[in-house]
Scaffold this motif. Structure first.
Motif, PDB file in Angstrom:
ATOM      1  N   ASP A 192      45.640  42.977  19.416  1.00  0.00           N
ATOM      2  CA  ASP A 192      44.958  44.278  19.477  1.00  0.00           C
ATOM      3  C   ASP A 192      43.448  44.148  19.310  1.00  0.00           C
ATOM      4  O   ASP A 192      42.689  44.994  19.774  1.00  0.00           O
ATOM      5  CB  ASP A 192      45.511  45.209  18.386  1.00  0.00           C
ATOM      6  N   LYS A 193      43.003  43.062  18.657  1.00  0.00           N
ATOM      7  CA  LYS A 193      41.576  42.896  18.392  1.00  0.00           C
ATOM      8  C   LYS A 193      40.855  42.101  19.477  1.00  0.00           C
ATOM      9  O   LYS A 193      39.634  41.948  19.416  1.00  0.00           O
ATOM     10  CB  LYS A 193      41.376  42.202  17.046  1.00  0.00           C
ATOM     11  N   ALA A 194      41.577  41.569  20.454  1.00  0.00           N
ATOM     12  CA  ALA A 194      40.947  40.749  21.494  1.00  0.00           C
ATOM     13  C   ALA A 194      40.063  41.610  22.386  1.00  0.00           C
ATOM     14  O   ALA A 194      40.401  42.750  22.724  1.00  0.00           O
ATOM     15  CB  ALA A 194      42.011  40.061  22.336  1.00  0.00           C
ATOM     16  N   GLN A 195      38.902  41.064  22.759  1.00  0.00           N
ATOM     17  CA  GLN A 195      37.953  41.774  23.607  1.00  0.00           C
ATOM     18  C   GLN A 195      37.528  40.898  24.775  1.00  0.00           C
ATOM     19  O   GLN A 195      37.565  39.667  24.702  1.00  0.00           O
ATOM     20  CB  GLN A 195      36.711  42.190  22.807  1.00  0.00           C
ATOM     21  N   THR A 196      37.128  41.552  25.853  1.00  0.00           N
ATOM     22  CA  THR A 196      36.571  40.838  27.000  1.00  0.00           C
ATOM     23  C   THR A 196      35.115  40.508  26.709  1.00  0.00           C
ATOM     24  O   THR A 196      34.547  40.941  25.704  1.00  0.00           O
ATOM     25  CB  THR A 196      36.659  41.698  28.268  1.00  0.00           C
ATOM     26  N   THR A 197      34.486  39.733  27.610  1.00  0.00           N
ATOM     27  CA  THR A 197      33.074  39.405  27.427  1.00  0.00           C
ATOM     28  C   THR A 197      32.192  40.637  27.565  1.00  0.00           C
ATOM     29  O   THR A 197      31.018  40.599  27.181  1.00  0.00           O
ATOM     30  CB  THR A 197      32.647  38.352  28.457  1.00  0.00           C
ATOM     31  N   ALA A 198      32.728  41.722  28.114  1.00  0.00           N
ATOM     32  CA  ALA A 198      31.966  42.972  28.228  1.00  0.00           C
ATOM     33  C   ALA A 198      32.128  43.853  26.986  1.00  0.00           C
ATOM     34  O   ALA A 198      31.538  44.924  26.896  1.00  0.00           O
ATOM     35  CB  ALA A 198      32.398  43.747  29.465  1.00  0.00           C
ATOM     36  N   GLY A 199      32.958  43.420  26.024  1.00  0.00           N
ATOM     37  CA  GLY A 199      33.144  44.178  24.798  1.00  0.00           C
ATOM     38  C   GLY A 199      34.285  45.165  24.837  1.00  0.00           C
ATOM     39  O   GLY A 199      34.545  45.840  23.842  1.00  0.00           O
ATOM     40  N   ALA A 200      34.999  45.276  25.964  1.00  0.00           N
ATOM     41  CA  ALA A 200      36.122  46.206  26.069  1.00  0.00           C
ATOM     42  C   ALA A 200      37.396  45.552  25.540  1.00  0.00           C
ATOM     43  O   ALA A 200      37.493  44.330  25.421  1.00  0.00           O
ATOM     44  CB  ALA A 200      36.310  46.635  27.522  1.00  0.00           C
ATOM     45  N   ALA A 201      38.387  46.380  25.219  1.00  0.00           N
ATOM     46  CA  ALA A 201      39.667  45.864  24.743  1.00  0.00           C
ATOM     47  C   ALA A 201      40.345  45.066  25.852  1.00  0.00           C
ATOM     48  O   ALA A 201      40.394  45.492  27.003  1.00  0.00           O
ATOM     49  CB  ALA A 201      40.559  47.004  24.284  1.00  0.00           C
ATOM     50  N   MET A 202      40.875  43.914  25.509  1.00  0.00           N
ATOM     51  CA  MET A 202      41.565  43.059  26.475  1.00  0.00           C
ATOM     52  C   MET A 202      43.048  43.379  26.417  1.00  0.00           C
ATOM     53  O   MET A 202      43.719  43.100  25.426  1.00  0.00           O
ATOM     54  CB  MET A 202      41.314  41.589  26.155  1.00  0.00           C
ATOM     55  N   THR A 203      43.566  43.999  27.457  1.00  0.00           N
ATOM     56  CA  THR A 203      44.955  44.465  27.444  1.00  0.00           C
ATOM     57  C   THR A 203      45.874  43.661  28.365  1.00  0.00           C
ATOM     58  O   THR A 203      47.080  43.626  28.154  1.00  0.00           O
ATOM     59  CB  THR A 203      45.014  45.945  27.862  1.00  0.00           C
ATOM     60  N   SER A 204      45.339  43.036  29.384  1.00  0.00           N
ATOM     61  CA  SER A 204      46.186  42.306  30.331  1.00  0.00           C
ATOM     62  C   SER A 204      46.389  40.867  29.870  1.00  0.00           C
ATOM     63  O   SER A 204      45.502  40.269  29.251  1.00  0.00           O
ATOM     64  CB  SER A 204      45.549  42.305  31.726  1.00  0.00           C
ATOM     65  N   PRO A 205      47.564  40.282  30.135  1.00  0.00           N
ATOM     66  CA  PRO A 205      47.808  38.890  29.751  1.00  0.00           C
ATOM     67  C   PRO A 205      46.950  37.934  30.582  1.00  0.00           C
ATOM     68  O   PRO A 205      46.471  38.279  31.658  1.00  0.00           O
ATOM     69  CB  PRO A 205      49.300  38.704  30.046  1.00  0.00           C
ATOM     70  N   LEU A 206      46.764  36.747  30.066  1.00  0.00           N
ATOM     71  CA  LEU A 206      45.934  35.729  30.697  1.00  0.00           C
ATOM     72  C   LEU A 206      46.802  34.546  31.085  1.00  0.00           C
ATOM     73  O   LEU A 206      47.367  33.869  30.222  1.00  0.00           O
ATOM     74  CB  LEU A 206      44.826  35.281  29.737  1.00  0.00           C
ATOM     75  N   LYS A 207      46.977  34.321  32.369  1.00  0.00           N
ATOM     76  CA  LYS A 207      47.732  33.157  32.843  1.00  0.00           C
ATOM     77  C   LYS A 207      46.770  31.994  33.006  1.00  0.00           C
ATOM     78  O   LYS A 207      45.614  32.157  33.367  1.00  0.00           O
ATOM     79  CB  LYS A 207      48.418  33.477  34.175  1.00  0.00           C
ATOM     80  N   ARG A 208      47.261  30.790  32.730  1.00  0.00           N
ATOM     81  CA  ARG A 208      46.387  29.629  32.836  1.00  0.00           C
ATOM     82  C   ARG A 208      47.178  28.405  33.313  1.00  0.00           C
ATOM     83  O   ARG A 208      48.394  28.290  33.141  1.00  0.00           O
ATOM     84  CB  ARG A 208      45.704  29.342  31.510  1.00  0.00           C
ATOM     85  N   VAL A 209      46.463  27.503  33.954  1.00  0.00           N
ATOM     86  CA  VAL A 209      46.994  26.210  34.362  1.00  0.00           C
ATOM     87  C   VAL A 209      46.010  25.152  33.881  1.00  0.00           C
ATOM     88  O   VAL A 209      44.844  25.439  33.615  1.00  0.00           O
ATOM     89  CB  VAL A 209      47.178  26.111  35.888  1.00  0.00           C
ATOM     90  N   GLY A 210      46.467  23.921  33.762  1.00  0.00           N
ATOM     91  CA  GLY A 210      45.582  22.862  33.319  1.00  0.00           C
ATOM     92  C   GLY A 210      46.332  21.548  33.198  1.00  0.00           C
ATOM     93  O   GLY A 210      47.373  21.346  33.839  1.00  0.00           O
ATOM     94  N   PHE A 211      45.812  20.647  32.365  1.00  0.00           N
ATOM     95  CA  PHE A 211      46.484  19.378  32.137  1.00  0.00           C
ATOM     96  C   PHE A 211      46.308  18.996  30.673  1.00  0.00           C
ATOM     97  O   PHE A 211      45.430  19.509  29.975  1.00  0.00           O
ATOM     98  CB  PHE A 211      45.941  18.282  33.063  1.00  0.00           C
ATOM     99  N   GLU A 212      47.163  18.110  30.211  1.00  0.00           N
ATOM    100  CA  GLU A 212      47.143  17.694  28.812  1.00  0.00           C
ATOM    101  C   GLU A 212      47.268  16.179  28.728  1.00  0.00           C
ATOM    102  O   GLU A 212      48.086  15.578  29.432  1.00  0.00           O
ATOM    103  CB  GLU A 212      48.288  18.358  28.048  1.00  0.00           C
TER     104      GLU A 212
END
Length: 251
Positions: A192-212
């Motif tokens: 609930d406390k997560a924000q975007t870089t614009a300062g708005a509430a971040m409501t959508s999930p974040l999908k990511r890909v990468g390597f480990e």
């Protein structure tokens, strides 16, 4: 009747070695009238061509508003040592990528560089100048960079030696350890406390890909480094720095 057994020398593999360098650098690109992007590089190089070096390279945004920007490709170059501990080198990166809604156009990236480094203990510290150009995009920047180089040796054998024995005298004093590279994917759900870089509430999930990269410490512990990149979220929801490391336990 018995006779002494003689090993077949054709079943013995010869392990070869050549010098290599892992170099990490940081530079700040001008990508707009009033916008910059901090770019971190990871470059591997080895003496794989007669007159110089070549290796895989990757660049990722770690500062600015273009989180998720990443390019990959290859760097070729040449270097000259002088005064014992100094190295002057030049090279050219050719690759592609993009992300973070950056003005990369079609994504092709060219990066010639010139740098100087000095041996400091077991590492190399350096500085240089580079020119980053996306031929059909909006990024065209010349900047200074700082670098950290870690020399190491690559030990290898020919494909025809698969299954053959390597004598301990040919191991160059190196020790063996278990390591893994893994492709990763996931989805992060913001609190609930997560924000975007614009300062708005971040409501959508974040999908990511990468390597480990995993380096095993023993049968139940391993050290890992993971640099993932967001691929499904609005630009304002992407963080400017995206990497992780730690020690994990498993049963």
């Amino acid at each position: 009747m018995a006779a002494p057994a003689v090993a077949d020398v054709t079943e013995t593999a010869v392990l070869r070695s050549k010098p290599a360098l892992l170099r990490m650098s940081y530079e700040v690109l001008d990508i707009g009238p009033s916008e910059t992007m901090g770019l971190m590089a990871c470059i591997t190089s080895s003496m794989s061509i007669p007159t110089g070096t070549s290796g895989a390279s990757g660049f990722g945004a770690v500062a600015g508003e273009r989180g998720g920007f990443f390019t990959g490709g290859f760097t070729v170059g040449s270097g000259k040592r002088f005064a014992s501990k100094w190295l002057l080198d030049a090279g050219l990166f050719v690759g592609g990528g993009g992300g973070g809604s950056a003005p990369q156009g079609g994504g092709m990236m060219l990066r010639p560089h010139l740098g100087i480094s000095r041996d400091v203990g077991s590492v190399m510290l350096g500085a240089g100048v580079s020119y980053v150009k996306f031929p059909n995009g909006g990024i065209d920047s010349t900047q200074l960079n700082l670098s950290l180089g870690i020399p190491f040796d690559v030990h290898y054998g020919r494909a025809s030696d698969v299954g053959k024995t390597v004598h301990s005298n040919d191991l160059f004093g190196c020790s063996c350890s278990k390591a893994e590279w893994l492709a990763t994917a996931g989805e992060y759900h913001p609190t609930d406390k997560a924000q975007t870089t614009a300062g708005a509430a971040m409501t959508s999930p974040l999908k990511r890909v990468g390597f480990e990269y995993r380096r095993h410490l023993d049968a139940h512990r391993y050290f890992f480094v993971e640099p993932p990149a967001p691929w499904a979220a609005s630009r304002t929801a992407m963080p400017s720095c995206w990497a992780g490391w730690g020690i994990a336990f498993r049963c």
